[in-house]
Each structure stands twice: as structure tokens, then as C-alpha cells.
Design an enzyme around this catalytic site. Structure first.
Site, PDB file in Angstrom:
ATOM      1  N   GLN B 128      75.311  40.362  38.383  1.00 29.72           N
ATOM      2  CA  GLN B 128      75.646  40.892  37.055  1.00 29.72           C
ATOM      3  C   GLN B 128      77.087  41.391  37.019  1.00 29.72           C
ATOM      4  O   GLN B 128      77.426  42.345  37.718  1.00 29.72           O
ATOM      5  CB  GLN B 128      74.697  42.031  36.714  1.00 29.72           C
ATOM      6  CG  GLN B 128      74.815  42.520  35.288  1.00 29.72           C
ATOM      7  CD  GLN B 128      73.788  43.610  34.995  1.00 29.72           C
ATOM      8  OE1 GLN B 128      73.856  44.687  35.547  1.00 29.72           O
ATOM      9  NE2 GLN B 128      72.858  43.319  34.121  1.00 29.72           N
ATOM     10  N   GLY B 129      77.927  40.761  36.233  1.00 30.86           N
ATOM     11  CA  GLY B 129      79.322  41.167  36.102  1.00 30.86           C
ATOM     12  C   GLY B 129      79.548  41.920  34.800  1.00 30.86           C
ATOM     13  O   GLY B 129      80.200  41.426  33.877  1.00 30.86           O
ATOM     14  N   SER B 131      79.840  45.967  34.684  1.00 33.28           N
ATOM     15  CA  SER B 131      80.665  47.170  34.870  1.00 33.28           C
ATOM     16  C   SER B 131      82.056  46.825  35.402  1.00 33.28           C
ATOM     17  O   SER B 131      82.237  45.841  36.105  1.00 33.28           O
ATOM     18  CB  SER B 131      79.995  48.105  35.869  1.00 33.28           C
ATOM     19  OG  SER B 131      78.795  48.604  35.338  1.00 33.28           O
ATOM     20  N   SER B 163      75.754  43.915  42.267  1.00 35.90           N
ATOM     21  CA  SER B 163      74.738  43.732  43.308  1.00 35.90           C
ATOM     22  C   SER B 163      74.597  42.253  43.642  1.00 35.90           C
ATOM     23  O   SER B 163      74.640  41.407  42.749  1.00 35.90           O
ATOM     24  CB  SER B 163      73.388  44.272  42.842  1.00 35.90           C
ATOM     25  OG  SER B 163      73.512  45.632  42.516  1.00 35.90           O
ATOM     26  N   GLU B 246      65.360  45.542  30.819  1.00 36.74           N
ATOM     27  CA  GLU B 246      65.679  46.109  32.122  1.00 36.74           C
ATOM     28  C   GLU B 246      65.081  47.505  32.238  1.00 36.74           C
ATOM     29  O   GLU B 246      64.539  47.888  33.266  1.00 36.74           O
ATOM     30  CB  GLU B 246      67.197  46.151  32.295  1.00 36.74           C
ATOM     31  CG  GLU B 246      67.629  46.593  33.686  1.00 36.74           C
ATOM     32  CD  GLU B 246      69.133  46.614  33.869  1.00 36.74           C
ATOM     33  OE1 GLU B 246      69.855  46.328  32.902  1.00 36.74           O
ATOM     34  OE2 GLU B 246      69.578  46.931  34.970  1.00 36.74           O
TER      35      GLU B 246
END
Lengths: 309, 384
Positions: B128-129, B131, B163, B246
Site C-alpha cells: 500500500q503506497g 502514507s 508494509s 479495512e
């Protein structure tokens, strides 16, 4: 699994809310505070007619034939409006004490915690209230007597009538107390939010400030967690579930009332504001059987009995 | 209010339990936390087993290759896999719970055909890109730029807390495609291949000593325009569609796990004599109430989602707020039970205690969740 209110349960809750809004709204509450703790017998009979006390009695015995979940929803609504009187004791006496089901007879009980609510106003006392001494009660709408420890709290005594029914009364008293606390907690949260929307400081509603927002959000989180626990306990009638519900509902009501007072600022510290009534009633209920220490010990014992084998 | 499960749900549970009992003993040993290639292989292997047994993408819609399970079945799945000690979703987290559902909901037929089956079959890992170093809680303040050059976007910037970046094949990337637009409006959602030239991954070491996530630097990385999911500059809405998922179900298995750990902590306390301390005993009793209630709240939220056709409500924020704090209190109580042993990194609970510190930060800090609850549920005004 459908852990949501049924249409009938929603309708029941809405009906009770409507009845209580009409008969014990905010003005009636304040008038009652001014008049002092006198039981409104007419209201008591109306509650009886509406099935408040006979809710769980079988229809064959003249009751409504509903279950614990419905009773919990009704007590939650009573808690919302701070309805005074020995509601739980009278409800638990329906079918046992003549006239309790219809609201003709007002029944109170010596609580396991050694206190009796509304002793002087009740027609019947369950338990031994010998030597009861009046307190100057913190809640203006809950007169209290303290019973000497030696007096015992069993349901046999001065004016005993009949048996206690299938389920022991202590867990039920604790569950209905939790339901009342839930109602008061929800009301305190709504009251705080209303005030935070309306009250302006520094040129904007105070609810726009994070410090206030976070207080209100925490109130809601406690209410919603308590709600899930109380409703689940009503469905399972499991003593450990009831202890969990009681613990969280006591917390939601007491801390909710305190936070509501804080959101109201100096106004919250006055007699004119209703907030102190929420807090004082919530405090009073925490002293009933199944309070914090009792619940925590029961829940701790459950941890060991479940895993320790 | 009904807490009993239907015969169909009970049958689903029984079949799942039976399958788990059959396959779990034959699983290879879990790789060490720092063995990233090993973890990737292990997690993908587990996903493949789920796929072959018909449990992959349980909660995904059928037309996306999923099983179209009800929220209650998904709850049962998470409860039973945790109770049986099955592997966690691990490296497949983003693909299965975030990027996949986003593509299923917003992608073109070609995009769905390209990206969804490999997630379900356990062939590709997503990261996941979102932040950035200067845009964490204020996600919409992200600055990674993408500009059009022919059929490509050219992307430059950096991402953080990514992550599984080291072993991912794809990155769900939020980029700014219109710097002049208001900050929520100029963002687009791209699927970036992690082997593209110009990507540098630098692992970050957490306070628990492990490399759970990484910083990702992007230097003129070319991403085909056809890899954009949703319209250009509509990436914020695309993201919000799936963020609530989520928060909705991510922690269900963990509540089950916390209840198990609490029982183990109580047993330990009885063994070492700490149980005789009434204050500590009562504290554990209070935590029992906490996790029981959190489980009931989970059932409440899942039932609500089921009535709303599977859409989770804002209840996820309420849940996450209380759960993330309760988890920290659980491991603090465990440390009190352990005494000096709690300072031993070799103790499982010590590492769990350290990692629990991330729960009030990740997936929206507690402070942001309070704002969400106050503004979206209680209707308090937005402020500065």
C-alpha cells in the site's frame, strides 16, 4: 445470527419512549426534583397498564409474555429519562406480589449491597429491612435506607410474599441496572453533543474544538460498547455476560455524566442544569448488587474456570 | 436480537473446522519474522490452499472471483481460523482486503481480469503506497507527483510505512495528478509494478526490532495510464470506497486471539502466585469484560452490515478506538503478571506488547478516529 433489534423490538422501544416523553419529560423531572421524593402513583399505574411490570409474565397469567431483551429495552428507556421509583423491584415482583404487575402495589427490595430504595413509599418490602436507617441521599429522586449488615439481604423478612421465580433476582437486578445505566449514558452523550453544537466560544460552536470533540466521541464509544454488552447479556442471560455488561454500563453512565458536565463548563456545575441528576442517579445505581468489585471478581473467576482446567 | 447461528451458518462452520483440522498439521514451519522471501512463500502457499479449498476471497463478490459470502460467514471464517491457529492473511493483506476489493468495485473488466485472479490464487503480493513522510494522518496532503507523458504517468516522490514493500509485486499507489486542484480532488489511484525502474525500497526497523515495513522512493517511475483505477483525479473517492472495509473486519480474528491470550495470562498468574493480588485479578476480570464486549460489538457491526447488504457502517471507528487501547492494556497487564520476565525479548508477550503500540496509530490514529466519530456519527462541526 441477526444481532439487531427486530421490528417489534424497535416499535416497543419507540412506544415506551413516547409514553415516557409524554408522562415524564424534562419539565416533570424538574418538578419532581422540586417536590421531593414522592412517588407518582398515577404514573405507576399507567406504567402498569402499559405492561412495564408484567412484561415478562406469561400471557396466561395476565402478562405481556415478552422476554429479557424486551425488558432491557424498556429499562433503557426508563434510564434515559431518569424515571424514579423502585422499578426493578416492582418488575421482579410481578406475578409474585399481588398488584405489582398492574402497578397498584409498589414493591421495593433490600438490595444485596445493603441499601433499600424508596422504603417509606413502598407498599411491600422484599427482604429484611429491620433497623433500616435513612440516608440523606445524593440523588434527590432516590430516597435511600441503609440496612444493618446483620439484617441480611435474603428475600424473606418483614413483609415477604412468595418465591423469587425461576431466575435468581441478583443477576436480573444487575442486568436491568445496566440497562438503566445505558439509557442514562446515551442521554448524557446526546445532551453533551447538543450543547457542544449550540454553545459558542471564540466565535464558533465549542463542538468544533478537538478537545470537546474527543470527549464526546469517547462518550459515544463507551455507550456503543455498553449497548452491545447489555443487549447480548439480555439475549444469553449468562451471569458472566451480565457482569461484563454491568461493568461497562456503569462506566458509560458515570464517566458519561462527568464528561457531559465538563462539556457544559460552569453551567454544568449548577443545580439548574440536569447534568448533576444524570451523575447522581448513575452513582446511586453503581451501589446496587453486582457492582464493580463483584463483577470484576466474577469475570476473573470465569477466566480461570474457562482456561484453568 | 438473535445470537444463534442459522443451520447453514453452522454447517459452514463445521465444514471449515473439518478442513482446517485436516490441513493445518501438514503446514510447513512458520519462517522467522525477518525472513521476507520465506514469509512471502509461506503466505502465498497458504492463500493457494485456501483457493484450492474454495475459501479464497470469501467476502469478495462472485463476479470478482470471490465466494460472495455473507458478513456472518466471513465472521465465522475469521473466528474459526484464529481458534484453529491457522496462518494470518500476512503478505496478502493489502491484496485481499484493500487493493482487490478496490479493483473489484472500481476497475474495468480488463483490470479485474488482470489483477484479481492472481490475488485469489496466491500468486501476487500487493503493498500500500498511501502514507508519505509529510502526509500520514493528513493523507490528502500527499505530494508524490504523477504527470502524463504519452501513455504513461511519470511518478516521483516517496512513500512510507509501506508494509511488505520488499516482497510485493504491485503497489496500490496514491499520486497527485493535479497539483492545482483542492487537495482531495487532484489525486489518482495507480497500480504500480514494483519491479519498474526508479523504485528504491529501504526497510525501516520498528521499535520491536523487526523490519515490518519500508520507505519507498520513486524517481521518475513510469506507470502505464491503463493502470489507473477509476477516473483521473478521482482517487480519493476510490480510496474511501474501500477504507471502511479495512476498519470493518480487519480486527475480528484479533479479538478472538486477545481473548485466548487473556486466558493464558490468567493461567500464568495463577501459576506464579500473582493471582492472589486482588487488584491484578480484578484488572484481568475487567479485561475479560472488555474483550467480551468487543466481541459482541463485532457481532453487532457484522449484523448491521449484513442488513445493509454487506456495507460496513461507521461503527468500525468506534470499534477500532476501543480495541486498539484494550489490546495495549492487555499486554500491559500481561507484563505485570510476568514481572521481570516482561523485560525478556524472548517472551512472546513482550514482542506483542511492543507491537501493540502501533495499534493506536496505524489505519488512522486514535485522534483521527475520534474526529471521525465526532463529525460523522455525532454531527459535530468541522473545525481547525
Amino acid at each position: 445470527m441477526d444481532f439487531q433489534l427486530t421490528d417489534d423490538q424497535r416499535a416497543l422501544k419507540a412506544g415506551v419512549r413516547e409514553l415516557l416523553a409524554a408522562r415524564f419529560g424534562r419539565e416533570r423531572l424538574r418538578a419532581a426534583v422540586d417536590e421531593g421524593p414522592r412517588l407518582d402513583r398515577a404514573l405507576w399505574r399507567e406504567l402498569g397498564e402499559a405492561g412495564f411490570f408484567a412484561l415478562r409474565l406469561p400471557e396466561a397469567d395476565g402478562g405481556v409474555g415478552l422476554g429479557l431483551p424486551e425488558a432491557v429495552l424498556v429499562f433503557e428507556e426508563a434510564g434515559r429519562v431518569l424515571l424514579p421509583g423502585p422499578l426493578i423491584a416492582t418488575h421482579l415482583a410481578a406475578g409474585v406480589v399481588d398488584g405489582a404487575a398492574t402497578g397498584e402495589t409498589v414493591v421495593t427490595a433490600v438490595d444485596g449491597g445493603g441499601l433499600v430504595e424508596w422504603l417509606a413509599e413502598a407498599d411491600v418490602v422484599r427482604g429484611d429491612a429491620t433497623g433500616a436507617e435513612p440516608l440523606r441521599p445524593v440523588d434527590p429522586l432516590t430516597p435511600l435506607h441503609r440496612v444493618p449488615v446483620s439484617g441480611g439481604a435474603g428475600l424473606t423478612g418483614v413483609r415477604p410474599v412468595g418465591s423469587t421465580g425461576a431466575l435468581p433476582t441478583a443477576p436480573l437486578t444487575s442486568l436491568f441496572t445496566a440497562a438503566e445505566q445505558l439509557g442514562t449514558a446515551a442521554r448524557a452523550c446526546e445532551t453533551a453533543v447538543q450543547h457542544a453544537r449550540a454553545r459558542e466560544q471564540f466565535g464558533q460552536p465549542i463542538g468544533a474544538f478537538q478537545a470537546i470533540k474527543h470527549l464526546c466521541a469517547q462518550m459515544l464509544v463507551r455507550v456503543e460498547l455498553a449497548r452491545a454488552a447489555v443487549y447480548a447479556a439480555a439475549v444469553t442471560a449468562d451471569p458472566v455476560d451480565i457482569a461484563a455488561a454491568r461493568l461497562l454500563a456503569d462506566e458509560a453512565a458515570v464517566r458519561g455524566a462527568r464528561d457531559c458536565l465538563q462539556v457544559h463548563g460552569g453551567m454544568g456545575f449548577t443545580w439548574e442544569s440536569d447534568v448533576h441528576l444524570f451523575l447522581k442517579r448513575a452513582w446511586t445505581r453503581t451501589q446496587r448488587t453486582g457492582g464493580v468489585t463483584e463483577s470484576e471478581e466474577l469475570l476473573a473467576a470465569d477466566l480461570v474456570s474457562a482456561v484453568g482446567r | 436480537m438473535d445470537l444463534t447461528y442459522t443451520p447453514e451458518e453452522e454447517e459452514f462452520r463445521a465444514r471449515l473446522r473439518e478442513w482446517l483440522a485436516g490441513v493445518l498439521p501438514a503446514l510447513p514451519p512458520k519462517p522467522s519474522p525477518d525472513d521476507w522471501p520465506g514469509r512471502r512463500a509461506y503466505d502465498l502457499g497458504w492463500q493457494r490452499m485456501l483457493y484450492d479449498a474454495g475459501y479464497a476471497g470469501l467476502h469478495w463478490p462472485v463476479d470478482a472471483g470471490g465466494r460472495g459470502a455473507t458478513p456472518t460467514q466471513h465472521l465465522i471464517y475469521l473466528e474459526e481460523t484464529e481458534k484453529a491457529g491457522a496462518p494470518y492473511v500476512g503478505a496478502n493483506f493489502v491484496g485481499l482486503l484493500h487493493a482487490g476489493p478496490t479493483i473489484a468495485s472500481e476497475g474495468t473488466p480488463a483490470q479485474r481480469a488482470r489483477w484479481l485472479p492472481p490475488v485469489l490464487r496466491g500468486e501476487e503480493v500487493w503493498c500500500q503506497g498511501f502514507s508519505e513522510p509529510d502526509a500520514g494522518s493528513d493523507l490528502a496532503a500527499l505530494r508524490t507527483r504523477a504527470w502524463r507523458d504519452g501513455d504513461d504517468y511519470v511518478v516521483s516522490g516517496s512513500k512510507i510505512w509501506t508494509s511488505h514493500a520488499e516482497v510485493a509485486d504491485w503497489c496500490e499507489l496514491l499520486v497527485r495528478t493535479d497539483p492545482a486542484a483542492p487537495k482531495h480532488r487532484g489525486i489518482s489511484w495507480l497500480a504500480m509494478p514494483m519491479d519498474a525502474p526508479g523504485i528504491t525500497v529501504r526497510p525501516l526497523r520498528t521499535l520491536a526490532g523487526s523490519t515490518e515495513f519500508a520507505e519507498v522512493f520513486l524517481d521518475e517511475v513510469r506507470v502505464p495510464v491503463s493502470h489507473r483505477v477509476g477516473a483521473e483525479n478521482d482517487g480519493w473517492r476510490v480510496t474511501m470506497v474501500t477504507l471502511s472495509y479495512e476498519r470493518g473486519t480487519a480486527f475480528v480474528g484479533e479479538v478472538v486471539a486477545c481473548r485466548r491470550v487473556l486466558g493464558e495470562v490468567a493461567r500464568e498468574a495463577r501459576k506464579n502466585g500473582r493471582w492472589d493480588d486482588p487488584a491484578l485479578r480484578r484488572r484481568l476480570g475487567g479485561l475479560n469484560a472488555e474483550f467480551r464486549a468487543l466481541w459482541r460489538l463485532t457481532q453487532w457491526n457484522v449484523s448491521e452490515a449484513q442488513r445493509n447488504g454487506g456495507v460496513p457502517g461507521v461503527g468500525g471507528s468506534v470499534f477500532k478506538l476501543r480495541y486498539s487501547h484494550a489490546r495495549q492494556e492487555l499486554y500491559d497487564a500481561a507484563a505485570e503478571v510476568l514481572g521481570p520476565e516482561a523485560l525478556d525479548l524472548g517472551r512472546e508477550w513482550t514482542l506483542d506488547r511492543l507491537s501493540s503500540l502501533s495499534y493506536t496509530i496505524a489505519a488512522g490514529t486514535s485522534q483521527i478516529q475520534h474526529n471521525i466519530v465526532a463529525e460523522r456519527i455525532l454531527g459535530l462541526p468541522k473545525g481547525r
